[in-house]
Write an enzyme that holds these catalytic residues in place. Structure first.
Site, PDB file in Angstrom:
ATOM      1  N   LYS A  34       0.850  -1.187   0.000  1.00 16.28           N
ATOM      2  CA  LYS A  34       0.000   0.000   0.000  1.00 16.28           C
ATOM      3  C   LYS A  34       0.884   1.234   0.000  1.00 16.28           C
ATOM      4  O   LYS A  34       1.739   1.404   0.873  1.00 16.28           O
ATOM      5  CB  LYS A  34      -0.896   0.032   1.241  1.00 16.28           C
ATOM      6  CG  LYS A  34      -1.919   1.166   1.210  1.00 16.28           C
ATOM      7  CD  LYS A  34      -2.446   1.525   2.584  1.00 16.28           C
ATOM      8  CE  LYS A  34      -1.532   2.521   3.264  1.00 16.28           C
ATOM      9  NZ  LYS A  34      -2.136   3.180   4.442  1.00 16.28           N
ATOM     10  N   ASP A  61      -3.502   4.282  -2.113  1.00 14.75           N
ATOM     11  CA  ASP A  61      -4.541   4.673  -1.157  1.00 14.75           C
ATOM     12  C   ASP A  61      -4.521   6.190  -0.942  1.00 14.75           C
ATOM     13  O   ASP A  61      -3.942   6.679   0.029  1.00 14.75           O
ATOM     14  CB  ASP A  61      -4.302   3.930   0.160  1.00 14.75           C
ATOM     15  CG  ASP A  61      -5.402   4.173   1.176  1.00 14.75           C
ATOM     16  OD1 ASP A  61      -6.518   4.522   0.763  1.00 14.75           O
ATOM     17  OD2 ASP A  61      -5.131   4.011   2.384  1.00 14.75           O
ATOM     18  N   LYS A  63      -7.571   8.053  -1.163  1.00 18.35           N
ATOM     19  CA  LYS A  63      -8.860   8.409  -0.566  1.00 18.35           C
ATOM     20  C   LYS A  63      -9.443   9.697  -1.167  1.00 18.35           C
ATOM     21  O   LYS A  63      -9.712  10.677  -0.465  1.00 18.35           O
ATOM     22  CB  LYS A  63      -8.725   8.575   0.956  1.00 18.35           C
ATOM     23  CG  LYS A  63      -8.273   7.315   1.685  1.00 18.35           C
ATOM     24  CD  LYS A  63      -8.165   7.557   3.184  1.00 18.35           C
ATOM     25  CE  LYS A  63      -7.838   6.310   3.964  1.00 18.35           C
ATOM     26  NZ  LYS A  63      -6.459   5.830   3.747  1.00 18.35           N
ATOM     27  N   ASP A  66     -13.910  14.780  -3.516  1.00 16.42           N
ATOM     28  CA  ASP A  66     -14.029  16.107  -4.116  1.00 16.42           C
ATOM     29  C   ASP A  66     -15.287  16.103  -4.982  1.00 16.42           C
ATOM     30  O   ASP A  66     -16.051  15.131  -4.983  1.00 16.42           O
ATOM     31  CB  ASP A  66     -12.778  16.421  -4.947  1.00 16.42           C
ATOM     32  CG  ASP A  66     -12.438  17.911  -4.958  1.00 16.42           C
ATOM     33  OD1 ASP A  66     -13.374  18.719  -5.177  1.00 16.42           O
ATOM     34  OD2 ASP A  66     -11.265  18.269  -4.755  1.00 16.42           O
ATOM     35  N   THR A 125     -10.895   3.114  10.425  1.00 17.75           N
ATOM     36  CA  THR A 125     -10.790   2.248  11.603  1.00 17.75           C
ATOM     37  C   THR A 125     -10.362   3.013  12.842  1.00 17.75           C
ATOM     38  O   THR A 125     -10.334   2.452  13.937  1.00 17.75           O
ATOM     39  CB  THR A 125      -9.822   1.074  11.346  1.00 17.75           C
ATOM     40  OG1 THR A 125      -8.597   1.581  10.805  1.00 17.75           O
ATOM     41  CG2 THR A 125     -10.434   0.080  10.382  1.00 17.75           C
ATOM     42  N   ARG A 217       2.281  -0.463  10.682  1.00 19.75           N
ATOM     43  CA  ARG A 217       3.382  -0.278  11.616  1.00 19.75           C
ATOM     44  C   ARG A 217       3.982  -1.560  12.194  1.00 19.75           C
ATOM     45  O   ARG A 217       5.202  -1.624  12.384  1.00 19.75           O
ATOM     46  CB  ARG A 217       2.944   0.669  12.742  1.00 19.75           C
ATOM     47  CG  ARG A 217       2.931   2.124  12.313  1.00 19.75           C
ATOM     48  CD  ARG A 217       2.166   3.027  13.262  1.00 19.75           C
ATOM     49  NE  ARG A 217       0.717   2.915  13.053  1.00 19.75           N
ATOM     50  CZ  ARG A 217      -0.175   3.701  13.637  1.00 19.75           C
ATOM     51  NH1 ARG A 217       0.211   4.640  14.483  1.00 19.75           N
ATOM     52  NH2 ARG A 217      -1.462   3.554  13.389  1.00 19.75           N
TER      53      ARG A 217
END
Length: 243
Positions: A34, A61, A63, A66, A125, A217
């Site tokens: 990603k 990614d 997102k 608009d 999340t 992470r």
């Protein structure tokens, strides 16, 4: 297994990204990474090309959120990059989601490439019930809001949604199995959750019916990324075996 474990390359520059790629193994074939805002805004399309040359599939990614015309033209450009997945916010509404799909289809056709899967963000999340009801002023519960947005995304031509593992089973029942359910917020039981709220282990996500998971992470900040990746992959595959 045809359901990927995606590694989030949430790092600040190309050098760090390529070092992480090398740590995961010299051959990226069969793996998906990603690339999000932090890395893409710093390095642009060149980092995608370098990762693709190593064999990685790409989940870009960004997102998008608009007006429909802007999103359509942006997706047209993203489709020309040869990436495999892109994201848009479901809360942008039906017209915006449909415009995003049109842009992807047009850009892919003009480039002779397969169109990326269009995944709609439901609720992050990091969002809690309190955020949805008090800050977003939503009349629905968190779970009902995710379900509503997922139905809207499917009706608008999206290929799937990004949601937490806690919602996947309900979504599969209500929205269907012919939809892609990508689950971030993945942590082992002994990991720090950070700013994630709705978390699950890889096995839990698999048993719930996730199509793919994203791990950030715990892998990209690990001193041994390959070992961390293999640990998460084993748990993800174990959940698949038990289905």
């Amino acid at each position: 297994m045809n359901r990927p474990l995606m590694v989030a390359f949430d790092v600040s520059n190309q050098q760090t990204a390529l070092k992480l790629a090398q740590a995961l193994g010299p051959d990226g074939r069969g793996k998906t990474v990603k690339v999000g805002m932090e890395l893409y805004y710093k390095e642009g399309a060149q980092i995608l090309q370098k990762l693709q040359e190593l064999g990685y599939a790409i989940f870009l990614d960004l997102k998008l959120y608009d007006i429909p015309h802007t999103v359509e033209k942006a997706m047209l450009q993203l489709a020309r990059l040869g990436v495999d997945y892109v994201t848009v916010h479901a809360m942008g509404g039906r017209e915006m989601l449909q415009a995003a799909k049109r842009g992807l289809v047009q850009g892919a056709a003009e480039s002779g490439l397969p169109a990326p899967k269009l995944l709609a963000i439901t609720e992050l999340t990091s969002a809690s019930e309190e955020i949805v009801t008090r800050e977003q002023n939503c009349r629905l519960s968190l779970k009902e809001q995710v379900l509503s947005l997922a139905k809207l995304a499917k009706d608008s031509g999206c290929d799937g949604v990004v949601c937490s593992a806690l919602e996947v089973e309900a979504l599969r029942r209500a929205v269907g199995d012919d939809f892609f359910y990508l689950v971030p917020g993945i942590r082992m039981a002994d990991d720090q959750v950070g700013d994630q709220v709705r978390v699950a282990t890889p096995a839990m996500a698999s048993k719930a019916g996730a199509s793919a998971i994203v791990v950030g992470r715990p892998i990209n900040q690990s001193p041994q990324p390959k070992r961390a990746y293999e640990r998460y992959l084993a748990d993800w595959q174990e959940g698949t075996k038990e289905e």
